[in-house]
Design a protein around this motif. Structure first.
Motif, PDB file in Angstrom:
ATOM      1  N   ASP A 100       0.835  -1.210   0.000  1.00 12.61           N
ATOM      2  CA  ASP A 100       0.000   0.000   0.000  1.00 12.61           C
ATOM      3  C   ASP A 100       0.867   1.256   0.000  1.00 12.61           C
ATOM      4  OD1 ASP A 100      -2.600  -0.973  -0.078  1.00 12.61           O
ATOM      5  OD2 ASP A 100      -2.759  -1.163   2.096  1.00 12.61           O
ATOM      6  N   GLU A 101       1.876   1.251   0.845  1.00 14.40           N
ATOM      7  CA  GLU A 101       2.758   2.406   0.976  1.00 14.40           C
ATOM      8  C   GLU A 101       3.529   2.667  -0.318  1.00 14.40           C
ATOM      9  OE1 GLU A 101       4.233   5.525   3.541  1.00 14.40           O
ATOM     10  OE2 GLU A 101       2.455   4.249   3.428  1.00 14.40           O
ATOM     11  N   ALA A 102       3.942   1.617  -0.988  1.00 19.58           N
ATOM     12  CA  ALA A 102       4.638   1.773  -2.262  1.00 19.58           C
ATOM     13  C   ALA A 102       3.737   2.429  -3.307  1.00 19.58           C
ATOM     14  CB  ALA A 102       5.128   0.418  -2.763  1.00 19.58           C
ATOM     15  N   VAL A 103       2.483   1.999  -3.359  1.00 22.54           N
ATOM     16  CA  VAL A 103       1.534   2.588  -4.306  1.00 22.54           C
ATOM     17  C   VAL A 103       1.260   4.051  -3.940  1.00 22.54           C
ATOM     18  CG1 VAL A 103      -0.845   2.486  -5.125  1.00 22.54           C
ATOM     19  CG2 VAL A 103       0.489   0.380  -4.901  1.00 22.54           C
ATOM     20  N   ARG A 104       1.133   4.311  -2.658  1.00 22.26           N
ATOM     21  CA  ARG A 104       0.888   5.696  -2.229  1.00 22.26           C
ATOM     22  C   ARG A 104       2.046   6.603  -2.620  1.00 22.26           C
ATOM     23  NH1 ARG A 104       2.090   9.264   1.519  1.00 22.26           N
ATOM     24  NH2 ARG A 104       3.658   7.911   2.469  1.00 22.26           N
ATOM     25  N   HIS A 105       3.244   6.070  -2.515  1.00 16.41           N
ATOM     26  CA  HIS A 105       4.427   6.886  -2.769  1.00 16.41           C
ATOM     27  C   HIS A 105       4.771   6.978  -4.248  1.00 16.41           C
ATOM     28  CE1 HIS A 105       8.014   8.959  -1.370  1.00 16.41           C
ATOM     29  NE2 HIS A 105       8.764   8.176  -2.127  1.00 16.41           N
ATOM     30  N   TYR A 106       4.586   5.872  -4.975  1.00 16.20           N
ATOM     31  CA  TYR A 106       5.080   5.827  -6.355  1.00 16.20           C
ATOM     32  C   TYR A 106       3.986   5.770  -7.415  1.00 16.20           C
ATOM     33  CZ  TYR A 106       9.581   4.780  -4.167  1.00 16.20           C
ATOM     34  OH  TYR A 106      10.719   4.825  -3.419  1.00 16.20           O
ATOM     35  N   GLY A 107       2.749   5.543  -7.013  1.00 18.34           N
ATOM     36  CA  GLY A 107       1.681   5.453  -7.987  1.00 18.34           C
ATOM     37  C   GLY A 107       1.412   4.015  -8.405  1.00 18.34           C
ATOM     38  N   ASP A 108       0.725   3.863  -9.505  1.00 19.82           N
ATOM     39  CA  ASP A 108       0.261   2.554  -9.974  1.00 19.82           C
ATOM     40  C   ASP A 108       1.398   1.817 -10.680  1.00 19.82           C
ATOM     41  OD1 ASP A 108      -1.273   0.392 -10.634  1.00 19.82           O
ATOM     42  OD2 ASP A 108      -2.300   1.379 -12.307  1.00 19.82           O
ATOM     43  N   VAL A 109       2.271   1.193  -9.899  1.00 22.37           N
ATOM     44  CA  VAL A 109       3.416   0.465 -10.452  1.00 22.37           C
ATOM     45  C   VAL A 109       3.392  -0.961  -9.914  1.00 22.37           C
ATOM     46  CG1 VAL A 109       4.840   2.542 -10.705  1.00 22.37           C
ATOM     47  CG2 VAL A 109       4.933   1.231  -8.573  1.00 22.37           C
ATOM     48  N   PRO A 110       3.964  -1.905 -10.666  1.00 23.38           N
ATOM     49  CA  PRO A 110       3.986  -3.292 -10.177  1.00 23.38           C
ATOM     50  C   PRO A 110       4.959  -3.459  -9.015  1.00 23.38           C
ATOM     51  CG  PRO A 110       5.220  -3.123 -12.214  1.00 23.38           C
ATOM     52  CD  PRO A 110       4.556  -1.789 -12.009  1.00 23.38           C
ATOM     53  N   VAL A 111       4.605  -4.361  -8.104  1.00 19.16           N
ATOM     54  CA  VAL A 111       5.396  -4.609  -6.905  1.00 19.16           C
ATOM     55  C   VAL A 111       5.777  -6.080  -6.850  1.00 19.16           C
ATOM     56  CG1 VAL A 111       5.345  -4.660  -4.375  1.00 19.16           C
ATOM     57  CG2 VAL A 111       4.325  -2.728  -5.601  1.00 19.16           C
ATOM     58  N   CYS A 112       7.030  -6.332  -6.523  1.00 16.13           N
ATOM     59  CA  CYS A 112       7.487  -7.697  -6.263  1.00 16.13           C
ATOM     60  C   CYS A 112       7.820  -7.821  -4.786  1.00 16.13           C
ATOM     61  CB  CYS A 112       8.715  -8.032  -7.103  1.00 16.13           C
ATOM     62  SG  CYS A 112       9.340  -9.721  -6.840  1.00 16.13           S
ATOM     63  N   LEU A 113       7.264  -8.828  -4.124  1.00  9.21           N
ATOM     64  CA  LEU A 113       7.576  -9.116  -2.726  1.00  9.21           C
ATOM     65  C   LEU A 113       8.672 -10.172  -2.690  1.00  9.21           C
ATOM     66  CD1 LEU A 113       3.948  -9.363  -1.253  1.00  9.21           C
ATOM     67  CD2 LEU A 113       5.478  -7.375  -1.261  1.00  9.21           C
ATOM     68  N   VAL A 114       9.769  -9.851  -2.028  1.00 13.18           N
ATOM     69  CA  VAL A 114      10.927 -10.742  -1.964  1.00 13.18           C
ATOM     70  C   VAL A 114      11.205 -11.049  -0.499  1.00 13.18           C
ATOM     71  CG1 VAL A 114      13.331 -11.095  -2.623  1.00 13.18           C
ATOM     72  CG2 VAL A 114      11.848  -9.627  -4.035  1.00 13.18           C
ATOM     73  N   GLY A 115      10.946 -12.286  -0.075  1.00 16.62           N
ATOM     74  CA  GLY A 115      11.054 -12.608   1.342  1.00 16.62           C
ATOM     75  C   GLY A 115      11.994 -13.763   1.625  1.00 16.62           C
ATOM     76  N   LEU A 116      12.609 -13.715   2.797  1.00 13.72           N
ATOM     77  CA  LEU A 116      13.517 -14.758   3.254  1.00 13.72           C
ATOM     78  C   LEU A 116      12.944 -15.407   4.509  1.00 13.72           C
ATOM     79  CD1 LEU A 116      16.294 -16.223   3.338  1.00 13.72           C
ATOM     80  CD2 LEU A 116      17.152 -14.267   4.652  1.00 13.72           C
ATOM     81  N   GLY A 117      12.903 -16.738   4.553  1.00 16.65           N
ATOM     82  CA  GLY A 117      12.441 -17.446   5.736  1.00 16.65           C
ATOM     83  C   GLY A 117      10.989 -17.109   6.051  1.00 16.65           C
ATOM     84  N   MET A 118      10.744 -16.581   7.245  1.00 10.97           N
ATOM     85  CA  MET A 118       9.393 -16.174   7.611  1.00 10.97           C
ATOM     86  C   MET A 118       8.919 -15.032   6.715  1.00 10.97           C
ATOM     87  SD  MET A 118       7.099 -17.278   9.795  1.00 10.97           S
ATOM     88  CE  MET A 118       7.952 -17.974  11.222  1.00 10.97           C
ATOM     89  N   GLY A 119       9.850 -14.227   6.227  1.00 13.18           N
ATOM     90  CA  GLY A 119       9.506 -13.200   5.248  1.00 13.18           C
ATOM     91  C   GLY A 119       9.047 -13.803   3.932  1.00 13.18           C
ATOM     92  N   GLY A 120       9.554 -14.999   3.607  1.00  7.86           N
ATOM     93  CA  GLY A 120       9.075 -15.693   2.419  1.00  7.86           C
ATOM     94  C   GLY A 120       7.620 -16.107   2.563  1.00  7.86           C
ATOM     95  N   ARG A 121       7.262 -16.551   3.754  1.00  6.68           N
ATOM     96  CA  ARG A 121       5.863 -16.884   4.006  1.00  6.68           C
ATOM     97  C   ARG A 121       4.999 -15.631   3.893  1.00  6.68           C
ATOM     98  NH1 ARG A 121       3.105 -19.138   9.665  1.00  6.68           N
ATOM     99  NH2 ARG A 121       1.158 -19.871   8.714  1.00  6.68           N
ATOM    100  N   ALA A 122       5.497 -14.511   4.424  1.00  4.96           N
ATOM    101  CA  ALA A 122       4.753 -13.247   4.341  1.00  4.96           C
ATOM    102  C   ALA A 122       4.567 -12.820   2.893  1.00  4.96           C
ATOM    103  CB  ALA A 122       5.477 -12.163   5.135  1.00  4.96           C
ATOM    104  N   ALA A 123       5.610 -12.987   2.081  1.00  2.73           N
ATOM    105  CA  ALA A 123       5.513 -12.616   0.669  1.00  2.73           C
ATOM    106  C   ALA A 123       4.455 -13.452  -0.042  1.00  2.73           C
ATOM    107  CB  ALA A 123       6.872 -12.787   0.001  1.00  2.73           C
ATOM    108  N   LEU A 124       4.461 -14.757   0.215  1.00  6.30           N
ATOM    109  CA  LEU A 124       3.477 -15.638  -0.411  1.00  6.30           C
ATOM    110  C   LEU A 124       2.060 -15.297   0.043  1.00  6.30           C
ATOM    111  CD1 LEU A 124       5.489 -18.936   0.025  1.00  6.30           C
ATOM    112  CD2 LEU A 124       4.905 -17.910  -2.182  1.00  6.30           C
ATOM    113  N   ARG A 125       1.885 -15.030   1.329  1.00  2.20           N
ATOM    114  CA  ARG A 125       0.554 -14.785   1.876  1.00  2.20           C
ATOM    115  C   ARG A 125      -0.010 -13.439   1.410  1.00  2.20           C
ATOM    116  NH1 ARG A 125      -2.361 -16.371   6.620  1.00  2.20           N
ATOM    117  NH2 ARG A 125      -1.087 -18.270   6.674  1.00  2.20           N
ATOM    118  N   ALA A 126       0.848 -12.424   1.233  1.00  9.89           N
ATOM    119  CA  ALA A 126       0.380 -11.073   0.876  1.00  9.89           C
ATOM    120  C   ALA A 126       0.284 -10.864  -0.626  1.00  9.89           C
ATOM    121  CB  ALA A 126       1.299 -10.024   1.496  1.00  9.89           C
TER     122      ALA A 126
END
Length: 252
Positions: A94-120
């Motif tokens: 959400d914050e990325a869109v607010r700051h940069y506009g309508d641009v594609p986002v890639c979530l890159v997570g490690l370990g528990m962050g990987g689970r967060a990336a998949l879930r979000a």
């Protein structure tokens, strides 16, 4: 004396890694590792684990005007149904869109962050996910399986070391297999004999992540191994070996 209210914790985006482009065409959000349960604040060292990859992505994406940020969570832990890290990942999108506009986002997570990336991944701005050694819960039948429907329509890369002693690589294979049934754009690479930190073949893992992120966000052609992994039927494309030296002899 009046008791002071406990301040509400908020997630935040770190400063853009590298030089922030004037006009941004894509965003990579780096999601550090975490713990299964903890109400403590994240350790400052958590961000260090993904900052190297973030800097590499920033350099690779400079010509495409990529903005790269590390996400700083509210809490150290996932914390059961609260799924704090996944909510913070969605907030960061959400914050990325607010700051940069309508641009594609890639979530890159490690370990528990990987689970967060998949879930979000169901966030409207997210078009791709990279999950490195994702921590996933054991499948014991007492709880619903980790969801995959949010991955539909996204480019998904999972990378896992075969000797990961912290989270069973078979769990990420099973998740990838379920996701592949509804989404052809899922691939998974196995790093032979590497552990949870993916340190033994760090250069190859970073090169693979860079190749995937640049292709997913900006339409740059994927390397041949990634193309083959995406095209191969299960289980081949979900047990693709990451070759030693990947990144030094890439042929697009």
């Amino acid at each position: 004396m009046a008791q002071q209210a406990t301040p509400v914790r908020t997630a935040r985006l770190g400063r853009a890694l590298g030089s922030e482009p004037a006009a941004v065409n894509g965003v990579a959000l780096l999601l550090p590792n975490g713990e299964e349960f903890s109400a403590r604040r994240p350790s400052p060292l958590a961000a260090v684990s993904v900052r190297g990859l973030g800097r590499r992505l920033a350099r690779a994406g400079r010509g495409q005007h990529l903005a790269t940020h590390v996400v700083h969570y509210r809490y150290r832990g996932w914390n059961g149904d609260e799924a704090h890290l996944a909510h913070d990942a969605a907030w960061a999108a959400d914050e990325a869109v607010r700051h940069y506009g309508d641009v594609p986002v890639c979530l890159v997570g490690l370990g528990m962050g990987g689970r967060a990336a998949l879930r979000a991944a169901d966030h409207a701005a997210v078009n791709s996910v990279v999950a490195l050694a994702p921590w996933l819960p054991e499948e014991d039948g007492s709880a619903p399986a980790e969801p995959v429907k949010q991955l539909a329509g996204r480019h998904v890369l999972i990378v896992h070391g075969t000797n990961d002693a912290r989270t069973d690589p078979e769990l990420s294979f099973r998740l990838a297999a379920r996701a592949k049934k509804a989404n052809r754009e899922v691939c998974r690479f196995e790093v032979h004999a590497d552990g949870h930190g993916l340190n033994q073949y760090r250069d190859e893992v970073l090169a693979l992540a860079e190749d995937f992120v640049m292709g997913a966000l900006f339409g740059r052609g994927f390397s041949r191994p990634v193309q083959d992994a995406l095209a191969a039927p299960p289980p081949l494309g979900l047990r693709m070996p990451l070759a030693a030296g990947f990144g030094t002899t890439l042929r697009h």
